[in-house]
Design an enzyme around this catalytic site. Structure first.
Site, PDB file in Angstrom:
ATOM      1  N   THR A  64      -4.687  -0.497   2.707  1.00 38.95           N
ATOM      2  CA  THR A  64      -4.478  -0.464   1.257  1.00 38.95           C
ATOM      3  C   THR A  64      -3.622  -1.620   0.766  1.00 38.95           C
ATOM      4  O   THR A  64      -3.691  -1.997  -0.400  1.00 38.95           O
ATOM      5  CB  THR A  64      -3.820   0.872   0.858  1.00 38.95           C
ATOM      6  OG1 THR A  64      -2.609   1.038   1.590  1.00 38.95           O
ATOM      7  CG2 THR A  64      -4.759   2.024   1.136  1.00 38.95           C
ATOM      8  N   CYS A  65      -2.790  -2.169   1.643  1.00 40.96           N
ATOM      9  CA  CYS A  65      -1.944  -3.297   1.229  1.00 40.96           C
ATOM     10  C   CYS A  65      -2.781  -4.511   0.877  1.00 40.96           C
ATOM     11  O   CYS A  65      -2.375  -5.348   0.063  1.00 40.96           O
ATOM     12  CB  CYS A  65      -0.959  -3.664   2.335  1.00 40.96           C
ATOM     13  SG  CYS A  65       0.133  -2.300   2.817  1.00 40.96           S
ATOM     14  N   PHE A  66      -3.944  -4.628   1.529  1.00 37.87           N
ATOM     15  CA  PHE A  66      -4.759  -5.825   1.347  1.00 37.87           C
ATOM     16  C   PHE A  66      -6.144  -5.510   0.788  1.00 37.87           C
ATOM     17  O   PHE A  66      -7.019  -6.369   0.786  1.00 37.87           O
ATOM     18  CB  PHE A  66      -4.895  -6.552   2.692  1.00 37.87           C
ATOM     19  CG  PHE A  66      -3.585  -6.813   3.365  1.00 37.87           C
ATOM     20  CD1 PHE A  66      -2.734  -7.795   2.888  1.00 37.87           C
ATOM     21  CD2 PHE A  66      -3.192  -6.045   4.452  1.00 37.87           C
ATOM     22  CE1 PHE A  66      -1.518  -8.031   3.510  1.00 37.87           C
ATOM     23  CE2 PHE A  66      -1.976  -6.272   5.080  1.00 37.87           C
ATOM     24  CZ  PHE A  66      -1.129  -7.271   4.607  1.00 37.87           C
ATOM     25  N   GLY A  89       0.809  -1.217   0.000  1.00 30.61           N
ATOM     26  CA  GLY A  89       0.000   0.000   0.000  1.00 30.61           C
ATOM     27  C   GLY A  89       0.838   1.261   0.000  1.00 30.61           C
ATOM     28  O   GLY A  89       0.533   2.225  -0.719  1.00 30.61           O
TER      29      GLY A  89
END
Length: 889
Positions: free
Chosen positions: A856-858, A582
């Site tokens: 946001t990473c996932f 993210g």
């Protein structure tokens, strides 16, 4: 059913001399019809008599007691030991005509035929005598035993009896006969006999009128046929021999074998249209069975490397078979087509090239149908044909052989479309750090085809994608096959059939494996006491992101460029957060926004196309453009989508193709239309109307005009009808290549620092590279809703979730972009559409005044269970408008 102009053979009954002798022979001296004053009439009448000699040689007169040594019906037939081909028989017929040889009275084409004579035996035809009840059949019934083999098939396959073949005329006649009698046995038998026999099928539907093969021979001379001499006949025979020697069979070790005419595809199509107007239940089973038999024999022949047939004959067989309109339906697609594909898997390289050229030329109008049939076969096989639990699709021979055949069609599609000169290809070998390159397809090399040369394919490339196959193939296994040295099949080498999202997985595996290799090397170095960072770490300040990022990347590129191929990890100074993807997304987004800021003046904005382009008068040095190229390469390498708006010509240049005039249509539509108007103007006053010279002008960074001469003293050279094409080419070349060569070379160098070992060029076309970098342009939030998953107690039926989607669907495009940016770190739609995003909405406590947050990473949206739709909308709008650095974890 009737058809115009079906009579290919002259009606000999109307030409038989009434003064024929009682013995049934006609003497040449009795040819009173040759004494007319008109030479053309004489020539035509002579030709008709020569045709009678021809049929007498190959079919005989039908009289079992005939004693004419020049008639096949005679036991003393002079050529009985040797089987005459059509051309040989034609030459002999001309010679017999010149010698006033004996001519029998009756012609076999006009003998009454019975149904029993239509039946074929193992050697060619059934030669039963007509019964009394059947001798009244009309004289235009189909005759299957009248034609000798008109090609150079191997003598081992020839018999003393003639081998029938199909023509458009014969198809019409047998269809008429069957419809009149209501019995389709003759049709079934002829289709079964011809379509199961390579010799018969290869000589069917040829372009030359094989019922009158003497035409081609007679066209070679203007000699008066009434005074034809032996020397003239020898000359014609010499021409025949010369033609036969011009073709060398690859299987004969240099032994000459003649080239047969290519199949007449329009005739084939008309015949098929007439055939398939019938109820297919009458003949489909027979035709399918015949094709299965044909495929088995064809496979043996191809494996044996042309023992019995020439390459031209095999190409004719393939062309005729793949014109069958129903090849992708019913029993054809389940039984015949798989067998044919497996057989054609053994096509030699030169045969593949010949087939591609045939399909791209006379066969182009049927390419769409062939493609659909192959796609139907692959789709059917993928869905129902093999066990996905125990077998990989790469191991299914039907799918793989159909894919290999589709590759030939793919290259034919390029050749049949609009192509540019290969001279526009450009290699920057001096800018590549690695010399690693993937092998070029040998078929493409033989054909001189490169997908970059295709300006407009005959069929859109997207129609070669097979989505069911792309969804089924396990790309990790396919990638392993691709890297294997064991010769295993991999769809990555047939990337035209895979959708861009699936190909992206192949690129992802390649990049990840390289990252892990670098990480492993770093670990080994640390073990032996050499400190090494397993990641490409960038620590930047948010308000100095360009300076910090570019300085660090420049140092890495100078000291150890291999580190650019490590996994990227970004850290914003004085901000918490672990980069699991993210933070990198936000980093790239901010960098791109700054790079294309007009204050930097590295790129110019094209108002018409709303794209950016290199500024030819930029003050920035080459190193800055190199770093921009590195950023673009890192985005691809780390699977990040960027908000860039380059014209398509940039991606073509990155793949190795110089910009040309047609690229101006997207780069600057107004200029393109003006130049195109000039090219299409054909009046002699072009110079006065357009008032253009070979001096052009463009703007510098401050908006001032700069003049440039495309050739020496360009302002003195007017653009005229003679040189307008040269002017347009030079103009486009300057704008897209020469004026920005320094900037682009530096940009390309940086891009190659990251992607030079990647299979990028192998997998993707330029338009797909744009998708890879920029993502899809389709904002289909219905697809996103269908693909979204829920956690923490939410389901698709939860009231808050229903309110959420009601609010989101009512958003403007700009608000939807902000929502994507907030939840995923990028406002771009991933390649393949929003259904590939896999958004997760999780419950984040009961109703409260807190704003939504996101991982946001996932791609996880943390959403409190707000009490009303209005409150949900208020909190969500605030969150997506004030997200940078906050609310994203």
């Amino acid at each position: 059913m009737s058809s115009p102009d079906r009579n290919l053979v002259p009606d000999d009954a109307s030409r038989t001399n009434p003064e024929a002798s009682s013995s049934g022979d006609i003497k040449i001296g009795e040819r009173g019809d040759l004494d007319g004053p008109d030479n053309e009439m004489k020539r035509a009448a002579a030709k008709k008599l020569i045709e009678r000699y021809f049929y007498q040689l190959i079919d005989g007169c039908g009289n079992s007691n005939c004693n004419n040594i020049y008639c096949r019906s005679s036991e003393s037939f002079v050529f009985k030991v040797n089987t005459l081909s059509a051309n040989e028989a034609a030459a002999q017929a001309i010679q017999l005509f010149s010698q006033d040889a004996r001519l029998c009275e009756r012609h076999p084409n006009k003998m009454p035929r019975t149904h029993s004579q239509i039946m074929l035996n193992a050697k060619g035809v059934e030669k039963s005598s007509p019964t009394t009840a059947e001798t009244d059949l009309p004289s235009n019934d189909l005759h299957l035993n009248l034609n000798t083999e008109p090609s150079c098939a191997s003598s081992e396959l020839k018999t003393e009896e003639s081998i029938p073949y199909l023509t458009e005329q014969k198809c019409y006649e047998i269809i008429d006969l069957c419809e009149e009698t209501g019995k389709y046995v003759p049709l079934v038998k002829i289709l079964g006999a011809v379509f199961s026999n390579m010799s018969k099928l290869s000589n069917s539907f040829l372009q030359n009128d094989m019922n009158s093969p003497i035409d081609a021979m007679l066209d070679k001379t203007n000699a008066d046929l009434t005074t034809l001499k032996k020397e003239d006949v020898r000359s014609l025979e010499g021409e025949k021999d010369k033609d036969e020697d011009s073709c060398v069979s690859p299987s004969a070790g240099g032994e000459s074998r003649k080239t047969i005419p290519i199949v007449d595809l329009p005739s084939v199509r008309r015949a098929y249209r007439a055939l398939f107007k019938l109820n297919t239940t009458h003949f489909e089973g027979s035709l399918v069975t015949a094709l299965v038999t044909l495929a088995s024999v064809l496979e043996i022949e191809l494996k044996a490397k042309f023992i019995n047939f020439t390459s031209d004959e095999i190409i004719n067989i393939i062309l005729i078979v793949f014109e069958i309109p129903a090849l992708g339906t019913g029993d054809f697609v389940e039984m015949a087509l798989p067998m044919l594909c497996r057989a054609l898997e053994h096509l030699s390289l030169d045969l593949q090239a010949k087939l591609a050229l045939a399909w791209s030329g006379p066969g182009r109008s049927n390419m769409q149908n062939i493609l659909e049939n192959l796609q139907q076969l692959i789709t059917l096989r993928v869905i129902t044909g093999f066990n996905t639990y125990t077998q990989d699709v790469q191991d299914d021979t039907v799918v793989t052989s159909a894919t290999k055949l589709m590759k030939i069609l793919y290259y034919a599609n390029i050749l049949a479309g609009v192509m540019e000169s290969p001279d526009l290809r450009e290699e920057y070998d001096d800018l590549k750090l690695s010399k690693t390159s993937y092998p070029i397809d040998p078929l493409a090399t033989m054909l001189g085809v490169n997908v970059l040369d295709s300006r407009k394919p005959f069929i859109p490339f997207s129609e070669f994608y097979n989505e069911p196959l792309s969804d089924t193939v396990e790309m990790d296994r396919d990638f392993a096959n691709f890297k294997s040295d064991l010769g295993k099949f991999s769809f990555m080498t047939y990337s035209f059939i895979l959708t861009p999202p699936t190909k992206t997985l192949g690129l992802y595996f390649d990049n990840r494996i390289r990252m892990f290799d670098n990480r492993r090397i770093s670990f080994m170095q640390s073990v032996i006491g050499q400190p090494s960072n397993p990641y490409l770490r960038l620590k930047v300040r948010r308000d100095h992101i360009i300076d910090d990022a570019l300085v660090e990347l420049e140092m890495i590129a100078m000291e150890n460029p291999i580190d650019l191929k490590k996994q990227l990890v970004v850290e914003f100074e004085n901000e918490q957060g672990i980069d699991e993807g993210g933070v990198s997304k936000e980093f790239f987004q901010l960098v791109i926004e700054e790079i294309f800021n007009p204050d930097y003046a590295m790129f110019t904005y094209q108002q018409d196309s709303q794209t950016v382009w290199f500024n030819p008068t930029s003050f920035e040095n080459e190193a800055q453009f190199t770093l921009i190229g590195i950023v673009l390469g890192l985005a691809i390498y780390n699977n990040i989508i960027l908000a860039v708006n380059f014209p398509m010509v940039l991606y073509r240049k990155l793949m190795g193709k110089r910009g040309s005039f047609e690229d101006l249509s997207e780069w600057n539509p107004t200029l393109y239309n003006s130049l195109k108007q000039m090219l299409e103007y054909n009046e002699p006053d072009l110079e006065d109307v357009f008032m253009q010279t070979f001096r052009i002008s463009y703007q510098d960074v401050f908006g001032g005009l700069i003049n440039h001469d495309l050739k020496e003293n360009g302002d003195q050279v007017a653009v005229t009808q003679t040189n307008k094409f040269e002017f347009v080419e030079m103009y486009a070349d300057f704008l897209l290549n020469k004026s920005v060569e320094k900037q682009f070379r530096a940009f390309y160098k940086g891009f190659q620092m990251v992607t030079d070992e990647s299979p990028l060029e192998l997998l993707f076309r330029p338009e797909e590279v744009e998708l890879l970098i920029c993502g899809s342009k389709t904002f289909n939030f219905n697809s996103l809703e269908q693909a979204t998953e829920y956690d923490g107690g939410y389901t698709s039926d939860s009231p808050i979730i229903k309110h959420f989607w009601s609010v989101v669907h009512a958003f403007s495009i700009e608000e939807k972009r902000k929502l994507l940016q907030f939840t995923t770190g990028s406002d771009r739609v991933p390649i393949g559409g929003l259904s590939k995003l896999k958004l997760v909405i999780a419950k984040n406590g009961p109703d409260s005044d807190r704003l939504p947050t996101a991982h946001t990473c996932f791609n996880v949206l943390l959403l409190p269970e707000y009490s009303s739709k209005e409150k949900l909308k208020d909190r969500l709008v605030k969150a997506i408008n004030y997200y940078q650095g906050f609310g994203m974890l």
